[in-house]
Motif scaffolding. Structure first.
Motif, short mmCIF file in Angstrom:
data_model
loop_
_atom_site.label_atom_id
_atom_site.label_comp_id
_atom_site.label_asym_id
_atom_site.label_seq_id
_atom_site.Cartn_x
_atom_site.Cartn_y
_atom_site.Cartn_z
N PRO A 1 0.82 -1.22 0.00
CA PRO A 1 0.00 0.00 0.00
C PRO A 1 0.85 1.26 0.00
O PRO A 1 1.90 1.31 0.62
CB PRO A 1 -0.81 -0.12 1.30
N ASP B 1 0.73 5.84 -0.22
CA ASP B 1 -0.06 7.04 0.01
C ASP B 1 -0.83 7.43 -1.26
O ASP B 1 -0.32 7.30 -2.38
CB ASP B 1 0.83 8.21 0.43
N GLY C 1 -3.13 5.94 -2.66
CA GLY C 1 -3.63 4.80 -3.40
C GLY C 1 -5.05 4.45 -3.00
O GLY C 1 -5.54 4.85 -1.94
N THR C 2 -5.72 3.68 -3.86
CA THR C 2 -7.07 3.19 -3.57
C THR C 2 -7.05 1.67 -3.63
O THR C 2 -6.56 1.09 -4.61
CB THR C 2 -8.09 3.72 -4.59
N CYS D 1 -3.98 5.99 2.54
CA CYS D 1 -4.69 5.52 1.35
C CYS D 1 -6.19 5.48 1.60
O CYS D 1 -6.66 5.74 2.71
CB CYS D 1 -4.19 4.13 0.96
N ARG E 1 -11.68 8.12 4.14
CA ARG E 1 -10.69 7.12 3.71
C ARG E 1 -11.27 5.72 3.59
O ARG E 1 -10.64 4.85 2.99
CB ARG E 1 -9.51 7.09 4.69
#
Length: 343
Positions: A33, A35, A37-38, A59, A84
């Motif tokens: 993962p 920063d 990101g989805t 994320c 988030r």
């Protein structure tokens, strides 16, 4: 995602396992993962993977579960991560459509933890457990055909085929025969009632899995279309992942693992094509295998959490080739006995 997405129902002392995320460090390491990101957690459960992703990077997580109990239990986590985290009640086979509805046409990662959760097993009223009495239900969503319906309606041959194919149970014919004989006298509507019928024809040595393990697994898979959901989810992940995005799947029995292995191995090499579909001959790989073979839990984890001992993790990275046609996904699945084709 919890400790109990396998088929064991207790630790060696006979006590329920705690809700521990399985192979958590390995999942996060392979998903990577980052920063901004989805990520899609297709099997939210108690939120173990989702929590880890939110802690590992700044994320966004789109979590999915078809169990209303899991959705209700997610409220506090959603409130703790405003903007988030969103948790959606749906099937994980629809994960690309769910992501798109949340404004994410493409995502950076998808994680799937396949099977039943320990929360579902440990609650006797859900009907998943052969150690706790409850209605013979097994429906994750609470709707549709139940395990009791299948036990009551399928013919002896259909039951034997279902238990053999989805439970890999070599005593399937004897079990089906015993079920049909028992239901002629009284409806089979309780979990312990069915477990006793199976135990009457299948013998297990001390410290071996309960004789009804494979029968309950087979019924649960059929009731919830678990293998079909898995195949659809793999295709959905291929469509929704960005180039460089990661797919991580944790399975708990050989049927699931074979489907994931077959899919990823096929997608990691050029499509073979055929004289009927010559346009596929040049189709490049759509995934690169990240993990070499299956990653298994450490000895320390299985000692602390016996339900993890059958887990296998497979991971792959999305390449920039277009997603392939869905027609080949059906070939991943073992044939399901047709309840309408009476023999």
């Amino acid at each position: 995602m919890m400790a109990g997405r396998g088929d064991l129902e207790a630790d060696p002392a006979g006590e329920p396992a705690r809700h521990l995320p399985v192979m958590l460090r390995e999942v996060v390491a392979h998903l990577g993962p980052k920063d901004a990101g989805t990520y899609v957690d297709g099997t939210f459960g108690a939120g173990g993977y989702t929590r880890a992703l939110l802690a590992a990077a700044d994320c966004r997580v789109i979590a999915i579960d078809r169990d209303p109990t899991a959705i209700a239990g997610s409220a506090a986590l959603v409130l703790a991560h405003p903007g988030r985290l969103v948790v959606v009640e749906d099937e994980f086979g629809n994960l690309d459509a769910v992501a798109a509805a949340q404004g994410a046409a493409a995502v950076d990662g998808v994680v799937l933890d396949i099977g039943v959760s320990s929360m579902q097993i440990d609650e006797g009223a859900r009907g998943f457990s052969f150690r706790r009495d409850g209605p013979l239900d097994m429906r994750m969503s609470g709707s549709g055909v139940s395990a009791a319906d299948l036990v009551a309606q399928l013919s002896e041959t259909e039951l034997a085929n279902l238990i053999f194919r989805f439970g890999e149970e070599r005593h399937s014919r004897a079990i089906a025969r015993a079920i049909v004989k028992a239901r002629a006298s009284v409806p089979i509507e309780r979990t312990l009632q069915l477990a006793e019928i199976v135990a009457g024809v299948v013998w297990a040595k001390p410290h071996e899995p309960h004789p009804a393990t494979r029968t309950f697994q087979a019924l649960r898979i059929a009731v919830n279309d678990e293998l079909g959901q898995l195949a659809r989810a793999l295709g959905a992940a291929e469509r929704v992942l960005k180039p460089g995005g990661r797919l991580v799947v944790v399975t708990f029995h050989s049927l699931e693992d074979r489907i994931v292995k077959s899919f990823l191995n096929a997608r990691a090499r050029p499509a073979a094509g055929s004289r009927h579909l010559p346009e596929l001959r040049q189709a490049p790989p759509s995934f690169r295998l990240v993990a070499k073979g299956a990653v298994e839990p450490s000895a320390e984890e299985t000692a602390a959490n016996p339900r993890a001992r059958s887990a296998k993790l497979r991971a792959a990275e999305r390449l920039d080739a277009p997603a392939r046609d869905l027609a080949d996904l059906a070939g991943l699945l073992p044939p399901l006995p047709d309840p309408d084709a009476r023999r």
